[in-house]
Each structure stands twice: as structure tokens, then as C-alpha cells.
Design a protein around this motif. Structure first.
Motif, PDB file in Angstrom:
ATOM      1  N   HIS A 194      79.146  -8.900  44.129  1.00 56.67           N
ATOM      2  CA  HIS A 194      79.886  -8.489  42.936  1.00 56.67           C
ATOM      3  C   HIS A 194      79.634  -7.002  42.710  1.00 56.67           C
ATOM      4  CE1 HIS A 194      81.776  -9.607  38.972  1.00 56.67           C
ATOM      5  NE2 HIS A 194      81.278  -8.411  38.671  1.00 56.67           N
ATOM      6  N   LEU A 195      80.649  -6.181  42.956  1.00 57.27           N
ATOM      7  CA  LEU A 195      80.544  -4.740  42.758  1.00 57.27           C
ATOM      8  C   LEU A 195      80.852  -4.401  41.307  1.00 57.27           C
ATOM      9  CD1 LEU A 195      82.516  -3.652  45.949  1.00 57.27           C
ATOM     10  CD2 LEU A 195      80.041  -3.623  45.668  1.00 57.27           C
ATOM     11  N   LEU A 196      79.982  -3.606  40.705  1.00 52.02           N
ATOM     12  CA  LEU A 196      80.144  -3.269  39.290  1.00 52.02           C
ATOM     13  C   LEU A 196      80.025  -1.772  39.086  1.00 52.02           C
ATOM     14  CD1 LEU A 196      80.161  -4.042  36.200  1.00 52.02           C
ATOM     15  CD2 LEU A 196      77.655  -4.120  36.375  1.00 52.02           C
ATOM     16  N   HIS A 197      80.953  -1.224  38.316  1.00 53.76           N
ATOM     17  CA  HIS A 197      80.832   0.171  37.874  1.00 53.76           C
ATOM     18  C   HIS A 197      80.961   0.192  36.365  1.00 53.76           C
ATOM     19  CE1 HIS A 197      81.116   4.489  37.609  1.00 53.76           C
ATOM     20  NE2 HIS A 197      82.273   4.386  36.965  1.00 53.76           N
ATOM     21  N   VAL A 198      79.980   0.817  35.717  1.00 53.71           N
ATOM     22  CA  VAL A 198      80.019   0.938  34.260  1.00 53.71           C
ATOM     23  C   VAL A 198      80.579   2.306  33.924  1.00 53.71           C
ATOM     24  CG1 VAL A 198      78.716   0.832  32.119  1.00 53.71           C
ATOM     25  CG2 VAL A 198      78.027  -0.587  34.063  1.00 53.71           C
ATOM     26  N   GLY A 199      81.759   2.326  33.350  1.00 53.45           N
ATOM     27  CA  GLY A 199      82.437   3.584  33.038  1.00 53.45           C
ATOM     28  C   GLY A 199      83.859   3.314  32.603  1.00 53.45           C
ATOM     29  N   THR A 200      84.649   4.369  32.557  1.00 47.66           N
ATOM     30  CA  THR A 200      86.032   4.232  32.089  1.00 47.66           C
ATOM     31  C   THR A 200      87.020   4.101  33.233  1.00 47.66           C
ATOM     32  OG1 THR A 200      86.229   6.638  31.983  1.00 47.66           O
ATOM     33  CG2 THR A 200      85.551   5.497  29.973  1.00 47.66           C
ATOM     34  N   SER A 201      86.579   4.438  34.461  1.00 48.23           N
ATOM     35  CA  SER A 201      87.500   4.365  35.599  1.00 48.23           C
ATOM     36  C   SER A 201      86.709   4.147  36.877  1.00 48.23           C
ATOM     37  CB  SER A 201      88.332   5.651  35.711  1.00 48.23           C
ATOM     38  OG  SER A 201      87.494   6.776  35.892  1.00 48.23           O
ATOM     39  N   THR A 202      87.402   3.759  37.929  1.00 50.29           N
ATOM     40  CA  THR A 202      86.774   3.535  39.227  1.00 50.29           C
ATOM     41  C   THR A 202      86.210   4.846  39.764  1.00 50.29           C
ATOM     42  OG1 THR A 202      88.342   1.767  39.699  1.00 50.29           O
ATOM     43  CG2 THR A 202      87.150   2.679  41.569  1.00 50.29           C
ATOM     44  N   CYS A 209      83.886   1.183  49.467  1.00 45.13           N
ATOM     45  CA  CYS A 209      83.466  -0.195  49.194  1.00 45.13           C
ATOM     46  C   CYS A 209      84.462  -1.190  49.763  1.00 45.13           C
ATOM     47  CB  CYS A 209      83.367  -0.431  47.685  1.00 45.13           C
ATOM     48  SG  CYS A 209      82.019   0.429  46.884  1.00 45.13           S
ATOM     49  N   GLU A 210      83.961  -2.339  50.134  1.00 44.77           N
ATOM     50  CA  GLU A 210      84.818  -3.452  50.510  1.00 44.77           C
ATOM     51  C   GLU A 210      84.826  -4.437  49.357  1.00 44.77           C
ATOM     52  OE1 GLU A 210      83.774  -5.257  54.181  1.00 44.77           O
ATOM     53  OE2 GLU A 210      83.879  -3.394  55.328  1.00 44.77           O
ATOM     54  N   GLY A 211      85.995  -4.728  48.856  1.00 44.28           N
ATOM     55  CA  GLY A 211      86.100  -5.668  47.757  1.00 44.28           C
ATOM     56  C   GLY A 211      86.507  -4.988  46.471  1.00 44.28           C
ATOM     57  N   THR A 212      86.826  -5.806  45.493  1.00 38.76           N
ATOM     58  CA  THR A 212      87.261  -5.326  44.187  1.00 38.76           C
ATOM     59  C   THR A 212      86.074  -4.891  43.347  1.00 38.76           C
ATOM     60  OG1 THR A 212      89.128  -6.869  44.257  1.00 38.76           O
ATOM     61  CG2 THR A 212      88.550  -5.941  42.109  1.00 38.76           C
ATOM     62  N   ILE A 213      86.233  -3.780  42.649  1.00 37.90           N
ATOM     63  CA  ILE A 213      85.172  -3.272  41.786  1.00 37.90           C
ATOM     64  C   ILE A 213      85.451  -3.689  40.350  1.00 37.90           C
ATOM     65  CG2 ILE A 213      83.974  -1.223  40.948  1.00 37.90           C
ATOM     66  CD1 ILE A 213      84.723   0.156  43.533  1.00 37.90           C
ATOM     67  N   ASP A 214      84.471  -4.312  39.747  1.00 37.01           N
ATOM     68  CA  ASP A 214      84.541  -4.707  38.345  1.00 37.01           C
ATOM     69  C   ASP A 214      84.166  -3.480  37.501  1.00 37.01           C
ATOM     70  OD1 ASP A 214      84.424  -5.902  35.888  1.00 37.01           O
ATOM     71  OD2 ASP A 214      82.776  -7.278  36.373  1.00 37.01           O
TER      72      ASP A 214
END
Length: 272
Positions: A194-202, A209-214
Motif C-alpha cells: 500500500h503506497l501512501l503519500h501525505v500531501g495535496t498531490s502525487t 512506483c508500481e501501483g496506485t498511490i493513496d
């Protein structure tokens, strides 16, 4: 087959009952990787070396059904490919003791137990485990005494189904990705990453990265902890650039603050 990324596991221990889960994780990963396994005890100047009782590797492996109960010591290496080495370092400073050992020996992974403490206690005394990992500058698996792990201490079974990987455009995460893949190989199964980014945009480097970023907005530490709980993470893999500035020195880096509250073990991978 030996995992090339993980050829040596170092497990510093104070022999407390709370540290047995960390011992089980270190031993199980070392067995899966067919690596060198160092059990390290930092003894105070007043501690007698002949009074030290290391965790029982053969008994644990026999309980896990990996060797026969009456197997000789040589069976650990001949049957499992595991090379066990025990060391006592005389020092009244555990942090410098671990650092000195790592400087003299190959260390691909540190496995440490960190005790739960309140924030005021931590500011006054600091965390020995966190400081040792920082000084050693090696990938470190942290287990906290009040959380669940992904290795069953009684059976040696590995359950690594979901891994949370927070990413930040300012910190390279490729090494953390390689370690996540290595842990999957050692577990013998594919985990959900599970890829996670904490912020307002990717982040700008998300194409690597491989896969969808949350992508989620909110306070960084609290959001990472919340998502780890929400997805039932078995491991949080944190790329870490260490501490920056006085404020971080007082309260700890993002990784250190996450491991104090995470519901599962944290793998901290320093950015080289």
C-alpha cells in the motif's frame, strides 16, 4: 538460496522477556535468508560474562519444527544454512557498543526491540534502540513490546500480508522498495503493498512506483498511523533521511515518531 540483500542479521538484546519477539523475528528472517546471525549483548563493566545466558537458538528452531529436538549444534548450519555467532561487548554505553560492533562486522539488518515510553521520558533519556540504529546507519526492523509482530514466536510462521510504504517526493524510496521485495521473498508469499503519500498531490517522483498511490491530506504522523490501522498493516517500511534541525532532535525524525505509535513493526531504511 541466500538473499543477496540480507546476508547478515544483527540482533542486540538485553535478554529481557519483552525482547523475545524481536529475537524470534531476527532468527526467522536469518533462517529464511540463510545468513549470518549475530546475537549481540552489550554488557556493563560490572556484569560478569559467565552469567550471560543467550536466547536458545537450537531449542527455538526445534520448537518450530525446523530441526530435530536432539539435533547437534552443527545441524543449524548443515541443515538450515544458518551461521550463528554470539558476542558480548563490554561497554556502559549500549549505543556506542552497537555502533562499534557494526563498524567491525557486516550488518545488513538490525533487529531491535524498543520499549514503550511516554514522551517526557523519551526526551529526558532518549531511546537506546533509536539512537543505536541512527548511529549504525543500517536498515533496522523495530518491534515495540506492546504491538503485534508478523512472526509467530511459538511456531516461527511468517504472516506478512500487507505492507504500508509511505513515500515522500523529498526522500528517495528505492532502497525501501528493494527491502520490501526482500521481505516478501523471505516470507515466501506476495504481500499487498500500500503506497501512501501525505500531501495535496502525487509527488513528482511517483512515476518510479508500481501501483496506485493513496494520496491523503492531514498531519503526516497521524495519517500514516491511521492508514496503517485502517489497512491492517503487518509492516510499515519507512525510507528515512534521519533528523534535521533542533525540533527533530527534540521529538525525533518522522520515522522515529511513527515507530512509537505504529500498530505493527517498522522497517526503517536509511537513504544512502
Amino acid at each position: 538460496m541466500t538473499d543477496r540483500l540480507l546476508q547478515s542479521v544483527v540482533h542486540p538484546t538485553d535478554f529481557s522477556p519483552a525482547g523475545l519477539d524481536a529475537f524470534a523475528h531476527a532468527l526467522r528472517l536469518a533462517v529464511a535468508a540463510k545468513s549470518d546471525f549475530y546475537i549481540l549483548h552489550i554488557a556493563g563493566e560490572t556484569e560478569q560474562a559467565d552469567s550471560v545466558q543467550f536466547p536458545r537458538v537450537r531449542e527455538t528452531l526445534a520448537a518450530w519444527g525446523m530441526i530435530a529436538p536432539d539435533a547437534p549444534q552443527s545441524a543449524v548450519a548443515s541443515e538450515l544454512g544458518l551461521r550463528v555467532k554470539k558476542a558480548i561487548i563490554g561497554s556502559d554505553d549500549p549505543v556506542s557498543g552497537v555502533e562499534a560492533f557494526v563498524e567491525r562486522h557486516q550488518c545488513d539488518l538490525l533487529v531491535l526491540m524498543t520499549h514503550a515510553r511516554s514522551a517526557p521520558q523519551r526526551w529526558l533519556r532518549g531511546s537506546v534502540a533509536e539512537a543505536a540504529a541512527r548511529q549504525a546507519h543500517a536498515p533496522t526492523l523495530f518491534l515495540r513490546e506492546d504491538q503485534r509482530g508478523f512472526v509467530d514466536r511459538e511456531t516461527g510462521a511468517i504472516s506478512l500480508q500487507t505492507i504500508l510504504l509511505p513515500i515522500d517526493g523529498a526522500v528517495a524510496y528505492q532502497d525501501a522498495c528493494r527491502w520490501v521485495a526482500a521481505f516478501e521473498r523471505l516470507a515466501g508469499s506476495s504481500a499487498r503493498i500500500h503506497l501512501l503519500h501525505v500531501g495535496t498531490s502525487t509527488p513528482a517522483n511517483a512515476s518510479e512506483c508500481e501501483g496506485t498511490i493513496d494520496v491523503r491530506e492531514g498531519p503526516v504522523i497521524e495519517t500514516i498511523i491511521s492508514v496503517a490501522e485502517e489497512i491492517g498493516a503487518d509492516l510499515v517500511a519507512m525510507p528515512t533521511a534521519g533528523r534535521h534541525g533542533l525540533f527533530d532532535a527534540l521529538r525525533g525524525s518522522v520515522t522515529e515518531r511513527v515507530l512509537r505509535e505504529a500498530p505493527c513493526p517498522v522497517l526503517a531504511v536509511p537513504v544512502m
